[in-house]
Motif scaffolding. Structure first.
Motif, short mmCIF file in Angstrom:
data_model
loop_
_atom_site.label_atom_id
_atom_site.label_comp_id
_atom_site.label_asym_id
_atom_site.label_seq_id
_atom_site.Cartn_x
_atom_site.Cartn_y
_atom_site.Cartn_z
N HIS A 1 0.73 -1.31 -0.15
CA HIS A 1 -0.07 -0.13 -0.01
C HIS A 1 0.76 1.43 -0.15
CE1 HIS A 1 -3.78 -2.28 1.11
NE2 HIS A 1 -3.28 -2.55 0.48
N ALA A 2 2.28 0.92 0.59
CA ALA A 2 2.80 2.36 0.57
C ALA A 2 3.61 2.21 -0.49
CB ALA A 2 4.18 2.38 2.04
N LEU A 3 3.17 1.77 -1.31
CA LEU A 3 4.50 1.82 -2.83
C LEU A 3 3.97 2.39 -3.67
CD1 LEU A 3 6.33 -1.53 -4.10
CD2 LEU A 3 7.07 1.40 -2.72
N ILE A 4 1.60 2.48 -3.36
CA ILE A 4 1.69 2.68 -4.17
C ILE A 4 1.28 4.25 -4.19
CG2 ILE A 4 -2.00 3.29 -4.78
CD1 ILE A 4 -1.71 1.08 -3.85
N PRO A 5 1.21 4.63 -4.14
CA PRO A 5 1.49 6.64 -3.78
C PRO A 5 2.68 6.65 -4.96
CG PRO A 5 1.28 6.44 -2.09
CD PRO A 5 1.59 5.45 -2.88
N GLY A 6 3.77 5.92 -4.75
CA GLY A 6 4.99 6.50 -5.23
C GLY A 6 4.36 6.13 -6.58
N VAL A 7 3.84 4.93 -7.41
CA VAL A 7 3.85 4.30 -8.51
C VAL A 7 2.63 5.03 -9.59
CG1 VAL A 7 2.38 2.36 -9.74
CG2 VAL A 7 4.28 2.53 -7.62
N GLY A 8 1.54 5.64 -8.41
CA GLY A 8 0.68 7.11 -8.26
C GLY A 8 2.01 8.36 -9.14
N PHE A 9 2.67 8.68 -8.74
CA PHE A 9 3.25 10.25 -8.52
C PHE A 9 4.54 10.26 -10.03
CE2 PHE A 9 7.96 11.44 -8.39
CZ PHE A 9 7.49 12.91 -8.68
N LEU A 10 4.81 8.54 -10.72
CA LEU A 10 5.92 7.74 -11.45
C LEU A 10 4.52 8.21 -12.48
CD1 LEU A 10 7.88 5.32 -10.90
CD2 LEU A 10 8.07 7.99 -10.24
N ALA A 12 1.69 9.32 -12.76
CA ALA A 12 1.14 10.86 -13.15
C ALA A 12 2.03 11.61 -14.15
CB ALA A 12 0.50 11.63 -12.12
N ILE A 13 3.26 11.72 -13.75
CA ILE A 13 4.75 12.90 -14.92
C ILE A 13 4.10 12.28 -16.32
CG2 ILE A 13 5.46 13.65 -12.88
CD1 ILE A 13 7.77 11.92 -12.49
N ALA A 14 4.37 11.10 -16.20
CA ALA A 14 4.64 11.03 -17.09
C ALA A 14 3.25 10.37 -18.18
CB ALA A 14 5.05 8.65 -17.10
N LEU A 15 2.78 10.93 -17.29
CA LEU A 15 1.20 10.76 -18.66
C LEU A 15 1.50 12.81 -18.94
CD1 LEU A 15 -1.39 9.17 -16.65
CD2 LEU A 15 -0.82 8.31 -19.01
N LEU A 23 0.93 20.52 -15.94
CA LEU A 23 2.21 20.51 -15.78
C LEU A 23 3.66 20.95 -16.78
CD1 LEU A 23 2.04 18.55 -12.50
CD2 LEU A 23 2.44 21.18 -11.98
N TYR A 24 2.82 20.45 -17.44
CA TYR A 24 4.18 20.12 -19.17
C TYR A 24 3.90 21.90 -19.18
CZ TYR A 24 6.12 17.89 -23.14
OH TYR A 24 6.83 18.19 -24.15
N ALA A 25 2.34 22.22 -19.74
CA ALA A 25 2.49 23.12 -20.80
C ALA A 25 3.20 24.83 -20.05
CB ALA A 25 0.77 23.01 -21.12
N ALA A 26 3.12 24.22 -19.16
CA ALA A 26 3.25 25.16 -17.78
C ALA A 26 5.06 25.45 -17.93
CB ALA A 26 2.99 25.37 -16.47
N PHE A 27 5.73 23.96 -17.45
CA PHE A 27 6.52 24.25 -17.89
C PHE A 27 7.36 24.73 -18.96
CE2 PHE A 27 10.54 21.60 -18.62
CZ PHE A 27 11.39 22.08 -18.10
N PHE A 28 6.55 24.01 -20.22
CA PHE A 28 7.61 24.62 -21.68
C PHE A 28 6.69 26.21 -22.55
CE2 PHE A 28 9.28 19.71 -22.20
CZ PHE A 28 10.19 21.36 -23.42
N HIS A 29 5.95 26.79 -22.00
CA HIS A 29 5.41 27.62 -22.03
C HIS A 29 6.41 28.94 -21.89
CE1 HIS A 29 2.84 31.01 -22.46
NE2 HIS A 29 3.00 31.79 -21.65
N VAL A 46 10.14 21.22 -12.84
CA VAL A 46 11.63 20.06 -12.67
C VAL A 46 12.56 20.04 -11.07
CG1 VAL A 46 13.52 19.31 -14.46
CG2 VAL A 46 11.45 20.05 -15.17
N TRP A 47 12.43 21.23 -11.09
CA TRP A 47 13.23 20.98 -9.67
C TRP A 47 12.44 20.46 -8.71
CZ3 TRP A 47 17.72 20.87 -11.87
CH2 TRP A 47 17.81 22.07 -12.80
N LEU A 48 11.27 20.45 -8.82
CA LEU A 48 10.60 19.85 -7.59
C LEU A 48 10.43 18.80 -7.92
CD1 LEU A 48 7.66 22.79 -6.93
CD2 LEU A 48 9.90 22.45 -5.40
N LEU A 49 9.87 18.36 -9.25
CA LEU A 49 9.72 16.85 -9.11
C LEU A 49 10.80 16.10 -9.12
CD1 LEU A 49 8.10 16.97 -12.87
CD2 LEU A 49 7.13 16.50 -10.43
N LEU A 50 12.36 16.05 -8.87
CA LEU A 50 13.42 15.74 -9.39
C LEU A 50 14.00 16.02 -7.05
CD1 LEU A 50 15.76 17.54 -11.68
CD2 LEU A 50 15.61 14.57 -11.50
N ALA A 51 13.60 16.77 -6.56
CA ALA A 51 13.28 16.64 -5.05
C ALA A 51 12.74 15.85 -5.08
CB ALA A 51 12.60 17.75 -4.71
#
Length: 519
Positions: A1-10, A12-15, A23-29, A46-51
């Motif tokens: 169960h603890a892994l579900i948020p981590g998998v969801g995070f990965l 989400a950023i892939a989608l 998020l992607y549109a704001a980053f490349f705007h 991107v820095w926040l996602l890396l963190a």
């Protein structure tokens, strides 16, 4: 169960990257104000996602230590080590290949950020190496693989194609040294994957297209030969050093490295041959002959090394030998069908007689097959006989073509034969038969003696059916007399050989029978 948020995070950023999310549109705007000044998007995303990715690996690392201290199952620490070692690198890989942050952040800042995450993975690896004993090598190796993967990615972001390939080879050598000292099992898989990537880059992409791309506008190759040689030779040398380190420690890794070294050598020699010729002559007979010899030598090398044994080694070497053999057959087919000086008018012979393009086209193949017949003994007689036939065929092709070149000039496609040319063929056949007869005598080989007699019979048939058909009068009579005396001399020599073999038999023993071995 603890892994579900981590998998969801990965996910989400892939989608976000695949579906052009907010998020992607704001980053490349990119916007341009009234003064003409350009402002980019929000690099802080991107820095926040890396963190977040690094924080996730850190929390999973703590969960790994908790599993060591509070759980009896040996699988739990390995499971959480795998999660911690892959979460942050997976975040970086998704951002690189689905977000492409380099154009916004800059190549060097983005590569530096990747190196920072790699340093964090090194820290986790060092803490694991100094921790409890439970599955410590395996867990340490997982974190080391995560760090090596990110370091490799940082090279990919800032280096040229040749430098990147060499950098990967350096990583393989460093990993082999690390594995030799600490025996970390996951590093073996990293070496094998890295070797596959290096081989893919040197052979397929960018591979031949990168090394042989010719710009007809400038009249030069797009890549200098020095840069091309640096990529191949440096990578091959580093992989050979890794191969030497892996011998005796990890046979599977050593086999992968050995196969990669031979494959890279073959590709480099082929590219060198093709670049030595003008671009319009890259498929001429004097290029295709050495290229076919190179791949044939690599195939025979794999067959020779099969005598070392081992089921897995034999299977892999069989596959490699088959691939190399197909490439050699393709080059030989092109040489004999599309670039044969005997049938193609545009394939005229170049160079002085004897040491000309015919020697480059046919002699290397004859030498390779002859050496293969000499060295490869563990498959029985039939493969050796086939190699001897191949070596003899290319030798005969060279001698015959050279004779025709001496009498007819550089163009071997001219119709017909002169009498002097026909007599030269007969003389060459007779000399070859006598040489085989003497070789059979020195090796006590009944098989070679039979082959020599077949050569004599073919020579006689050629003389009767072809050479003497155009003679008349006393010249024809004297020719028959000379042929008859030659046959009498050969028959006498054959009887002398048999008597000499029998005299060398030990006293009291039955007469020694001639050896029937192919030797």
């Amino acid at each position: 169960h603890a892994l579900i948020p981590g998998v969801g995070f990965l996910v989400a950023i892939a989608l976000e990257g695949l579906c052009y999310g907010p998020l992607y549109a704001a980053f490349f705007h990119v916007s341009v104000d009234t003064l003409g000044q350009t402002t980019t998007g929000q690099p802080m995303t991107v820095w926040l996602l890396l963190a977040i990715g690094a924080a996730g690996s850190g929390l999973m690392f703590l969960r790994m230590n908790w599993a060591i201290q509070g759980e009896s199952s040996p699988v739990a620490p390995i499971f959480w080590a795998l999660c911690a070692a892959s979460f942050a690198p997976t975040t970086v890989l998704i951002l690189e290949f689905m977000w492409n942050p380099g154009p916004v952040l800059g190549a060097y800042p983005w590569a530096l950020a990747v190196i920072v995450v790699a340093a964090f993975m090194v820290l986790l690896a060092s803490r694991t190496a100094a921790g409890p004993e439970m599955s410590r090598p395996l867990r340490t190796g997982l974190f080391a693989v995560g760090a090596l993967t990110l370091i490799t990615l940082s090279f990919f972001l800032i280096l040229t194609k040749s430098a990147l390939t060499v950098a990967l080879a350096v990583m393989v050598l460093g990993t082999a040294l690390l594995d030799r000292r600490y025996r970390l099992p996951p590093l073996t898989l990293f070496i094998q994957v890295a070797v596959a990537i290096i081989t893919y880059r040197l052979v397929i992409w960018p591979g031949f297209d990168w090394a042989l791309h010719f710009d007809y506008g400038t009249g030069h190759y797009a890549v200098s030969y020095l840069e091309c040689a640096f990529a191949f030779v440096a990578s091959m040398g580093l992989l050979a050093a890794s191969w030497w380190l892996a011998q005796g420690q990890n046979p599977k890794t050593a086999l992968v490295l050995e196969s990669a070294c031979w494959s890279i050598l073959g590709v480099f020699l082929s590219i060198t041959l093709m670049r030595a010729a003008p671009p319009t002559d890259a498929l001429r007979h004097w290029v295709m002959g050495p290229m076919a010899a190179t791949w044939a030598a690599l195939a025979l090398t794999q067959l020779y090394r099969m005598q070392a044994g081992g089921r897995l080694l034999t299977i892999l070497r069989t596959v490699l030998a088959g691939i190399y053999a197909l490439l050699a057959l393709a080059a030989m087919a092109w040489l004999l069908l599309a670039a044969n000086p005997l049938t193609e008018y545009n394939e005229q012979v170049a160079g002085p007689p004897i040491f000309d393009s015919l020697a480059l086209a046919f002699l290397p193949l004859a030498v390779v097959f002859a050496v293969g017949a000499w060295k490869i003994r563990h498959f029985g007689k039939i493969p050796r006989i086939a190699l001897i036939i191949a070596a003899s065929a290319f030798s005969a092709l060279y001698v015959g073509s050279e004779i025709r070149r001496l009498w007819r000039g550089r163009d071997l496609t001219v119709p017909g034969f002169t009498d002097a040319e026909l007599y030269s063929y007969t003389l060459a056949m007779l000399v070859a038969s006598v040489a085989l007869l003497f070789l059979a005598f020195t090796r006590r080989s009944d098989l070679l003696r039979k082959v020599a007699m077949v050569g004599v019979a073919l020579t006689v048939a050629k003389v009767f059916l072809i050479d003497m058909s155009g003679l008349s009068g006393l010249i024809r009579v004297f020719s028959f007399m000379g042929l008859g005396l030659s046959l009498v001399a050969l028959a006498w020599l054959n009887r002398k050989m048999t008597a000499q073999w029998e005299r060398k038999a030990p006293a009291g023993d039955p007469p020694a029978q001639p050896s029937k071995d192919v030797e």
